[in-house]
Enzyme design. Sequence first.
Site, PDB file in Angstrom:
ATOM      1  N   ASP A   1     -10.908   2.122  -3.387  1.00 24.10           N
ATOM      2  CA  ASP A   1     -11.550   1.883  -2.093  1.00 24.10           C
ATOM      3  C   ASP A   1     -13.062   2.011  -2.212  1.00 24.10           C
ATOM      4  OD1 ASP A   1      -9.289   1.253  -0.737  1.00 24.10           O
ATOM      5  OD2 ASP A   1      -9.147   3.111   0.423  1.00 24.10           O
TER       6      ASP A   1
ATOM      7  N   ASP B   1       0.828  -1.209   0.000  1.00 23.60           N
ATOM      8  CA  ASP B   1       0.000   0.000   0.000  1.00 23.60           C
ATOM      9  C   ASP B   1       0.866   1.264   0.000  1.00 23.60           C
ATOM     10  OD1 ASP B   1      -2.320   1.513   0.048  1.00 23.60           O
ATOM     11  OD2 ASP B   1      -3.246   0.320   1.637  1.00 23.60           O
TER      12      ASP B   1
END
Length: 726
Positions: free
Chosen positions: A550, A480
């Site tokens: 997301d 990430d």
Amino acid sequence: MPIKFNSKDNVLHLYNKTISYLIFISNDKGLIHLYFGPNLKKYDLDTLVYHTIHYNSKYVDGQEKFNSLFDLNDETSMMEFPDFGTGDYRSVAVKIKNSYGDCTTDFQYKKHKITKGKGKLEGLPSLYGTENDFTTLQIFLQDKVSKVEAVLEYNIMENYPIITRNVKLVNKSSNDIVLKYLYSACLDFPTMDYNFYYLTGQYCKERTIRHNKVQPGIQMISSLEGKSSHHTTPFCALTSLDACEDYGDVYSINFIYSGNFEIRVETSPCDSTRLLVGINPETFEYCLTPYESFQSPEAVLLYTNKGLGEMTRIYHKVFNNHLISKRWQTTKRPLLLNSWEGCIFDFDTEKLLKIIDESHELGIEMLVLDDGWFGKRNSDTSSLGDWYVNKDKVDLHKVINHLHKYNMKFGLWFEPEMICPDSDLYRKHPNYAIKSNNRYPTLMRHQMVLNMTSKEVCDNVYQQISKMLDEYEIDYIKWDHNRSITEAYSKELGYKHMGEFYHRFILGTYSILEKINTNYPNVLIESCCGGGGRYDAGMLYYGPQVWTSDETDAIARLTIQEGTSFCFPCSSMGSHVTANPRTNYNTKAKVAMMGTFGYELNPLTLSQDIKEMIKQQIKEYHQYYNLTHFGNLYRLISPSVNPYKASWMFVSDNKDEALFTYVVPLRGPQSLSYIKLKGLDENKDYYCPQLDKTFNGKFLMTYGLRLTFAWVDTGQAISYYFKEVK
Ligand code: GLA
């Protein structure tokens, strides 16, 4: 060999079955771009040169020598490597400042070399292939005054309408020179009658397809955040004005780079167009010391006259076979359940063991433990940088052993380029974080960015990750990157090299990824960046999957997945079924099946009905795996254009099977509809088990399928499978 030098005409011709690319070596005006487009067996050089270059002779005899000015002006000339200061007032591909402060260069042809195959770019991601896949042309240019050499490299593919390009600059002088711009590719077009396609977005709304007609002046997409970003993507296409999904000229560029980039489209007063792609010059200034060289990243150039749909399918094939690591072309990726949306930071060993039991029941093959397993991380306020297990919270050995009892795999989340002020790493090495002299650093999500330009920092990060990989059986890493760079500065680089910061940052990240891939080749890497903020061909080289967004609601994802699939393979598109209540489980699965497919929820909270549905979905995932991962994608109805419908289908290479999906984001005015399928074989008949009916391929593509009332309610979706009847 598909590259020929015609010494009579001084023309280099790169070609394969479908495309040609022609370069004219002028005596004194450098390299002239003649043509890129459909394969040309014969061409008329006079016509090409007349339309592309207007000048007399360069030198006038006499005591002093002068460059002659172009007949008209340089702005209609199509240049291969336009440089600064001798009359081309458009944006140029290269600008350097020599030790006298002089920025003029005049790169002239020295020699060229044609070889089979394609080399690797030092420290950078690039397409790869064998001698049967690529032929390489290197053109060596030289600016005599500054003593800088440029090597323009072109790699043409044998079986795809693709040419990759990169440039290497070598400082052959005994003084430092400063590199101010170096675009990886410049492509000049004779007119400005094109549409410019590109992708824009934001957090939770990444990669919307946009287009507009090329306008007088300059249009640019670029990033400044230290990553390719949520806001734009290092990809674009110039198309003929009539181009659509199924036909029309498409000239596209995909830039294999994850740092700050720029794509610039510029028209000249004479209505020609120049397209440039490369490292963003806004945040770049590279000091080349004597005999040092600089390697640009690689740009992929694609041409098709079969429209944007074909562009997509070519990118999917080429990236699946020549960018994504060989290892993941053939190995089936495990079906995963990610802990993030189901647990956030709230888990312990017991809870995970129960989740594993339940996941196994459902048919899940891998548990990915997302954020919250390390340091003292129970919220997003601390611990990035401390990549060791929080043993008070979770016993990872126990978790992994439990997974292995079921023959399941284990994946783990890292955010390697980050550091929290509240971390052991920061307490020990506050200098590892990026901050500028005498300024307060900006925090985002309570975190700072590590100075990846420093070898010491990269070594520390690598050692921490490799220690985890050595101690635990980890099959997958989610890599990430949740914030952008601010206050870019590195004391070690000093004044002279500070302009190299952003490029060196991404090279640092690439170096760790490369090492992990080399030393742990079986670890599958899925990259991520606050959702899909670093979805680019560079990251795909190191990991075959990228978390798309997301935004996990299936309906909101339709445009995001459509835009992502425009130029990146569906097999790379991280997409999960989550517990997001906005859409039903049937539609969630149909939409997630356009990408990698997986789950991101707490299975302990699911009703029996939903569990049964999930088991069925998993069966379908396995049944359709090859189609959805490696089939040919046809976009049938675009949700960006039609708010009431979205539809796409996958067709296998030999057209013996297909999967058609239709989603209704919003119930529209039309309650009945029909839709024509694409990509099938018109001579084949196909059986559809869901309709229990056999249809002829031509019928499905010319008349189409009738849709009934049952399909047209808001949030509904159907998928039909078609199998050739032999
Ligand atoms: C980012 C990612 C999410 C999740 C969180 C964890 O937002 O996109 O998928 O991993 O970080 O903090």
